[in-house]
Design a protein around this motif. Structure first.
Motif, short mmCIF file in Angstrom:
data_model
loop_
_atom_site.label_atom_id
_atom_site.label_comp_id
_atom_site.label_asym_id
_atom_site.label_seq_id
_atom_site.Cartn_x
_atom_site.Cartn_y
_atom_site.Cartn_z
N ALA A 195 29.14 -37.17 8.15
CA ALA A 195 28.18 -38.09 8.77
C ALA A 195 28.71 -38.63 10.09
O ALA A 195 27.98 -38.74 11.07
CB ALA A 195 27.86 -39.23 7.81
N THR A 252 20.24 -27.72 11.34
CA THR A 252 21.08 -28.88 11.65
C THR A 252 20.77 -29.39 13.04
O THR A 252 20.63 -30.60 13.26
CB THR A 252 22.57 -28.50 11.56
OG1 THR A 252 22.79 -27.87 10.33
CG2 THR A 252 23.45 -29.71 11.68
N PHE A 260 19.18 -32.86 14.03
CA PHE A 260 19.93 -33.67 15.01
C PHE A 260 18.97 -34.27 16.03
O PHE A 260 19.07 -35.46 16.36
CB PHE A 260 20.96 -32.78 15.70
CG PHE A 260 21.72 -33.45 16.79
CD1 PHE A 260 22.76 -34.31 16.49
CD2 PHE A 260 21.40 -33.24 18.11
CE1 PHE A 260 23.47 -34.93 17.49
CE2 PHE A 260 22.09 -33.86 19.12
CZ PHE A 260 23.14 -34.71 18.81
N VAL A 315 21.08 -33.84 5.84
CA VAL A 315 22.07 -32.93 6.45
C VAL A 315 23.36 -32.98 5.66
O VAL A 315 23.97 -31.95 5.36
CB VAL A 315 22.34 -33.34 7.91
CG1 VAL A 315 23.54 -32.60 8.45
CG2 VAL A 315 21.15 -33.03 8.75
N SER A 349 18.15 -40.06 -5.95
CA SER A 349 17.78 -41.27 -5.23
C SER A 349 17.52 -40.97 -3.77
O SER A 349 16.75 -41.67 -3.13
CB SER A 349 18.85 -42.35 -5.38
OG SER A 349 19.99 -41.86 -5.96
N ASN A 357 32.15 -36.88 2.59
CA ASN A 357 30.82 -37.14 3.14
C ASN A 357 30.87 -37.89 4.44
O ASN A 357 30.16 -37.60 5.38
CB ASN A 357 30.03 -37.99 2.15
CG ASN A 357 29.55 -37.17 0.99
OD1 ASN A 357 29.56 -35.96 1.07
ND2 ASN A 357 29.15 -37.83 -0.07
N TRP A 358 31.73 -38.90 4.45
CA TRP A 358 31.71 -39.78 5.62
C TRP A 358 32.13 -39.05 6.87
O TRP A 358 31.64 -39.33 7.97
CB TRP A 358 32.56 -41.02 5.39
CG TRP A 358 34.03 -40.72 5.30
CD1 TRP A 358 34.73 -40.44 4.18
CD2 TRP A 358 34.94 -40.67 6.39
NE1 TRP A 358 36.03 -40.19 4.50
CE2 TRP A 358 36.18 -40.33 5.84
CE3 TRP A 358 34.83 -40.86 7.76
CZ2 TRP A 358 37.31 -40.19 6.64
CZ3 TRP A 358 35.94 -40.71 8.55
CH2 TRP A 358 37.18 -40.38 7.98
N GLU A 374 24.32 -43.94 3.28
CA GLU A 374 25.09 -43.83 2.04
C GLU A 374 24.51 -44.68 0.92
O GLU A 374 25.08 -44.74 -0.17
CB GLU A 374 26.55 -44.22 2.29
CG GLU A 374 27.23 -43.39 3.36
CD GLU A 374 27.30 -41.91 3.02
OE1 GLU A 374 27.06 -41.57 1.85
OE2 GLU A 374 27.57 -41.11 3.92
N CYS A 375 23.38 -45.36 1.18
CA CYS A 375 22.79 -46.19 0.14
C CYS A 375 22.40 -45.43 -1.13
O CYS A 375 22.83 -45.81 -2.21
CB CYS A 375 21.57 -46.93 0.70
SG CYS A 375 21.95 -48.61 1.13
N PRO A 376 21.60 -44.37 -1.00
CA PRO A 376 21.18 -43.71 -2.24
C PRO A 376 22.39 -43.13 -2.98
O PRO A 376 23.15 -42.37 -2.38
CB PRO A 376 20.26 -42.59 -1.75
CG PRO A 376 19.88 -42.96 -0.37
CD PRO A 376 21.02 -43.73 0.18
N PRO A 377 22.57 -43.48 -4.23
CA PRO A 377 23.79 -43.05 -4.93
C PRO A 377 23.82 -41.57 -5.27
O PRO A 377 24.89 -40.99 -5.35
CB PRO A 377 23.80 -43.91 -6.20
CG PRO A 377 22.45 -44.49 -6.32
CD PRO A 377 21.78 -44.46 -4.99
N TYR A 408 24.74 -45.71 9.16
CA TYR A 408 25.65 -45.12 8.19
C TYR A 408 25.50 -45.78 6.83
O TYR A 408 25.43 -45.09 5.80
CB TYR A 408 27.10 -45.23 8.68
CG TYR A 408 28.05 -44.67 7.67
CD1 TYR A 408 28.09 -43.31 7.44
CD2 TYR A 408 28.86 -45.49 6.90
CE1 TYR A 408 28.92 -42.77 6.49
CE2 TYR A 408 29.69 -44.96 5.94
CZ TYR A 408 29.72 -43.60 5.74
OH TYR A 408 30.53 -43.07 4.80
N LEU A 409 25.41 -47.09 6.81
CA LEU A 409 25.28 -47.78 5.52
C LEU A 409 23.99 -47.36 4.82
O LEU A 409 23.98 -47.10 3.62
CB LEU A 409 25.29 -49.30 5.73
CG LEU A 409 26.68 -49.85 6.07
CD1 LEU A 409 26.61 -51.35 6.27
CD2 LEU A 409 27.66 -49.51 4.98
N ALA A 446 14.02 -40.07 -3.80
CA ALA A 446 13.24 -41.29 -4.01
C ALA A 446 13.16 -42.09 -2.72
O ALA A 446 12.11 -42.61 -2.34
CB ALA A 446 13.88 -42.13 -5.12
N PHE A 447 14.30 -42.15 -2.04
CA PHE A 447 14.38 -42.84 -0.75
C PHE A 447 13.40 -42.22 0.23
O PHE A 447 12.62 -42.93 0.90
CB PHE A 447 15.82 -42.70 -0.24
CG PHE A 447 16.13 -43.46 1.02
CD1 PHE A 447 15.62 -44.73 1.22
CD2 PHE A 447 16.96 -42.91 1.99
CE1 PHE A 447 15.92 -45.43 2.37
CE2 PHE A 447 17.26 -43.60 3.14
CZ PHE A 447 16.73 -44.87 3.34
#
Lengths: 362, 585
Positions: free
Chosen positions: A126, A279, A283, A108, A328, A122-123, A321-324, A317-318, A331-332
């Motif tokens: 999210a 969306t 959700f 999303v 990725s 971004n944050w 935001e992991c995939p850079p 949240y962490l 890939a994730f």
């Protein structure tokens, strides 16, 4: 709170929840990922076969769960496989739910920031999403089912409406030749599908809430089958419009499809409608996964569900935001799909056998 | 390998953001909990009423003064129930002693500073028993009192035929009430304060020498308004009848709806200092017993010194006072109340206000009008769809304007985008400020139009709207498209049949505008989801607020957006769990 099932849902509500859980962001990407693997226009056959195949693990899990009516997997697993093993599996499941939710949220976020809100951090995107989801999840399973019930008619109408309009640029010759290179590409294409079709894991806790757990198998089959038309439509229309080569080069082929035609109706271009609706759809998936994770944690650790819901927020949240980067992210997603196959495809049959065995013994 | 993993690890910035994501809802929840705790301390909403079940007589718990009397309506053998009329006095109530002079003196003592209490000395009939009549000028039906009370009392000859001397008190009471007085509503009390209270509400009180009990005669006749068409809920088709300010008239209007023995009316007295009568009406055999019990429990928790209007009751009974949505509907129309009662809901009527309360409320009711049922189902359905569209417009139109213009002009048709943007060229403000200016202006106009005297109100509104709109465009403060949007929004919000629901929509519209200004279309979608989540979690007397849209049974959808033909509407809404589910066979 933990250990007590707060409220019940009917069979049809369970089907709605399951359908909403399965339909996810991968509608946008499925044509590309499948076409990359298969290399032929036959991916729609893969999508159908994959959907039908994925009924099986879902059905097995449903069979297992209905042996313990009123209990979620996290509650009955200790009886079945012993406490340490149950804790390990349960944690794995919770983590899976979290990763799944995170992946959806990341999709999303990527789509929104790319298509709608350039320059918004971004944050913030999210955070808003997570907060609204938290607010809904505090209402429990009934709130989730009502939300699914509310979103479904809107989402389905607009999805198929937009798809109908896109027939304008549909070219059947792009879908030919059918099975030109035999069945091998079809099977290769199926390898990306688990991410789209994983359904069984929602049943692990959904069946516990059903007022008629006997119908869990029906829910699993119906829920999975209903979603097939969506993925098939997305795959067929995208390949039909862009051909395989064109599809592979686009990040979000389905959105590009909707962007690439103009109809002189009220809006002229429809991706805004589609994005808005999707969306909402994501959700609901996100909320169900989040709720599943929190429910698992609360039942394994005997904490209050509400506290667990708060606790999983930063984790989600962490993970989000992991995939850079965008690659990725995919890939994730692929990793989650493989994980799902291993866990739910691989585990469902032994668990079912085990549950049958244990039952006989007692 | 390690490099790859480190690339995936979130940085400090992310950690801080995740903490923020946790902290904000935590803080909000804490604040809500604190709010609720504070409110719980202040109000009696959460307390369990300790009176008897089933709408009986006993009073609410703590002060013991909210005496729930059920006069006339239920008691065949009337007597002032538990007349602890002393009100706020803690000491034992003053009682009559039976000696007329002393009683009159003590009555005059308690009513010494009320010069509107009149006294009439008289002698009853042949035995010439001294008696006194107390009444209030203006509240009492004087003509009726002269004919039905004074005349028979003074002329009472036949009634005392067999008696040689003055009969003993009990017999005297019998003779007076059963053979002399020509008044239907009679009560007895021996407490001075209770009788004073009755006198002040329009009854006449008769004191007789030798009788320790006084007779309260129901002769009240206040000034009332006649039955008129309700102003706030006008209909083209349907009865032109509205409630007025008298409780008995209002209950009579409900009874007059048709002959039926199932309608229950429980009477309660609310208000600690100034007592008012309140009626709870429902239909036995349809309304769910648990629902009624819950309503009665909540009624017993009402603890306020004066209930000025039914809005007070609404706010004291509702589930969630932090929600912008009404959980109790107020209406002036008896037919609306009857329709609700027949669906299994309950209604509360309060003396002194034409607004009845209907509970529980579901979302669909806010957009329904009785006319939907009176007209044929085509027109009813069409009007309902129109109202839904109008409600959506009035909620989201300015927000959509803001989001499309400031975030994604690419999503609207190119020609339209060009024409809007070219017309906006001279406008110096961002779209949010522009939209806020116009919205606030129109809200002020609307509010001012309400306060203005009737003849100039509408004219003022039109002139104000036209001139401000025109001038604002010419002055380059706003774009003409926005004026269209705002006008459409304002008109749409008037099409909501419930005025208070319209206000809710107005409030939420501003919230939607801020969401749109921050997050564009995505913000609107999330605002919609937030609103839906709120509505989904909201309950009115245990009934889910959205149960019309997301029903437990599909058959409830028959009466939501589409109003299906009456002959197919065989069941009552299942969400209310009525006792009798079948409307007709």
């Amino acid at each position: 709170m933990a250990g007590k099932i707060p409220d019940r849902i009917t069979t049809s509500q369970a089907v709605f929840i399951l359908v909403n859980y399965i339909l996810v962001a991968s509608v946008f990407t499925l044509p590309r990922t499948a076409a990359e693997k298969a290399g032929t226009p036959d991916i729609w056959i893969s999508v159908i076969c994959g959907g039908v195949l994925s009924v099986l693990p879902a059905f097995l899990i449903a069979c297992m769960c209905r042996k313990f009516p009123g209990e979620t997997f996290f509650q009955f697993a200790p009886k079945m496989i012993g406490k340490p093993l149950a804790l390990a599996t349960g944690t794995l499941f919770c983590l899976y739910f979290l990763c799944y939710a995170a992946f959806e949220l990341r999709s999303v976020q990527e789509i929104t920031v790319f298509f709608l809100l350039e320059g918004t951090p971004n944050w913030a995107v999210a955070a808003l999403f997570i907060w609204v989801a938290l607010y809904l999840c505090r209402g429990g399973i009934n709130a989730l089912s009502r939300m699914c019930r509310l979103i479904t008619p809107l989402a389905w109408t607009i999805f198929f409406g937009v798809c109908l309009l896109s027939l304008k640029i549909f070219d059947i010759s792009n879908l030919r030749p059918v099975l030109g290179e035999g069945l091998a590409p079809v099977f290769r294409g199926m390898s990306v599908l688990p991410l789209s079709y994983t359904a069984g894991e929602a049943l692990l806790f959904l069946v516990a809430f059903m007022d008629k757990p006997k119908q869990a198998g029906r829910v699993a089959v119906l829920g999975t089958l209903i979603t097939i038309p969506f993925y098939v439509t997305s795959a067929v229309l995208t390949i039909g419009a862009f051909s395989v080569e064109g599809t592979v080069t686009r990040t979000w082929p389905f959105i590009d499809l909707i962007r690439s035609f103009e109809v002189a109706l009220l809006f002229e271009r429809f991706e805004s409608l589609l994005l808005a609706i999707w969306t909402m759809q994501i959700f609901s998936t996100f909320c169900i996964a989040l709720y599943g994770a929190a429910l698992g944690i609360s039942q394994m650790s005997n904490l209050k569900l509400n506290h667990c819901l708060f606790a999983v927020l930063p984790l989600v949240y962490l993970l989000t935001e992991c995939p850079p980067g965008i690659n990725s992210v995919f890939a994730f997603g692929h990793f989650i799909g493989d994980w799902a196959v291993l866990m739910f495809g691989g585990l469902s049959l032994p668990l079912l056998l085990l549950s049958a065995f244990r039952r006989k013994k007692t | 390998m390690w490099h790859g993993i480190i690339g995936w690890l979130p940085g400090w910035e992310r950690l801080a953001q995740s903490l923020l994501i946790l902290a904000v809802p935590l803080g909000l929840t804490r604040m809500m909990l604190w709010f609720r705790a504070e409110e719980g301390k202040a109000s009696t909403r959460g307390q369990r009423g300790e009176g008897q079940k089933g709408g009986g007589v006993p009073s609410s718990e703590d002060t013991g003064e909210a005496v729930q009397s059920s006069i006339a309506a239920s008691n065949k053998n009337p007597s002032v129930n538990g007349a602890r009329g002393g009100g706020r006095d803690a000491e034992p109530p003053l009682r009559y002693c039976g000696r007329l002079q002393e009683d009159v003196a003590s009555f005059r003592a308690v009513s010494s500073d009320m010069s509107d209490v009149n006294v009439r000395y008289l002698q009853i009939g042949k035995p010439r028993i001294p008696a006194v009549l107390f009444f209030v000028d203006g509240l009492t039906d004087k003509e009726g009192m002269d004919i039905n009370i004074l005349k028979p009392l003074m002329n009472a000859v036949l009634a005392f035929d067999g008696e040689a001397a003055v009969p003993p008190p009990e017999e005297l009471k019998m003779i007076i009430t059963q053979r002399i007085l020509q008044v239907s509503e009679i009560e007895y009390t021996d407490e001075i304060m209770a009788s004073l209270k009755k006198v002040l509400f329009g009854s006449a009180v008769l004191l007789v020498e030798g009788m320790p009990e006084v007779i309260v005669l129901g002769t009240s006749k206040g000034n009332t308004r006649s039955v008129e068409e309700p102003i706030s809920e006008a209909l083209l088709r349907g009865p032109r009848v509205g409630f007025n300010e008298t409780l008995s008239d209002n209950t009579a209007l409900l009874r007059r709806h048709g002959q039926h023995t199932g309608m229950v009316m429980h009477s309660y007295t609310v208000g600690n200092r100034i007592e008012k009568e309140m009626m709870l009406a429902y239909i036995k055999g349809i309304a769910n017993e648990e629902l009624i019990e819950e309503i009665i429990r909540r009624i017993r928790t009402i603890n306020i010194d004066d209930v000025q209007e039914s809005g007070f009751i609404e706010q004291l009974l509702e589930d969630n006072y932090l929600s912008p949505f009404q959980q109790i509907q107020s209406t002036e129309r008896p037919d609306r109340v009857m329709a609700a009662l027949l669906e299994g809901r309950a209604a509360i009527l309060l003396d002194g206000t034409p607004f009845a309360l209907i509970m529980p409320v579901t979302f669909g009711m806010l957009l329904q009008s009785p006319e939907d049922y009176y007209d044929r189902w085509f027109s009813g359905s069409l009007l309902r769809i129109l109202r839904f569209v109008a409600a959506t417009i009035s909620l989201f139109a300015p927000a959509l304007y803001i989001s499309f213009l400031s975030f994604h002009p690419g999503l609207i048709p190119t020609k339209l985008a060009i024409s809007i943007i070219s017309s906006r060229q001279g406008v110096p403000f961002p779209t949010l400020v522009e939209a806020l200016i116009m919205e606030v202006a129109i809200e002020i106009l609307r509010e001012a139009g309400l306060r203005l005297p009737k003849p100039i109100g509408p004219a003022m509104g039109i002139v104000g709207g036209l001139i401000i709109g025109q001038a604002a465009v010419e002055a380059g403060i706003v774009s003409p498209i926005l004026v269209i949007v705002v006008a459409l929004t304002a008109i749409s919000s008037f099409s909501v049949p419930m005025y208070s629901a319209g206000i809710t929509l107005r409030l939420l519209r501003f919230a939607a505008m801020f969401f749109a200004a921050m997050f564009g279309l995505y913000g609107i979608v999330l605002f919609f989801l937030l609103l839906s989540s709120h509505l989904i979690n909201l309950k009115s007397f245990g009934v889910p607020y959205l149960s019309m849209i997301t029903p437990y049974r599909m058959s409830d959808l028959r009466d939501f957006i589409i109003r299906i033909p009456l002959q197919l509407m065989k069941r009552r809404p299942t969400m209310l769990q009525p006792e009798d589910k079948i409307r007709k066979r």
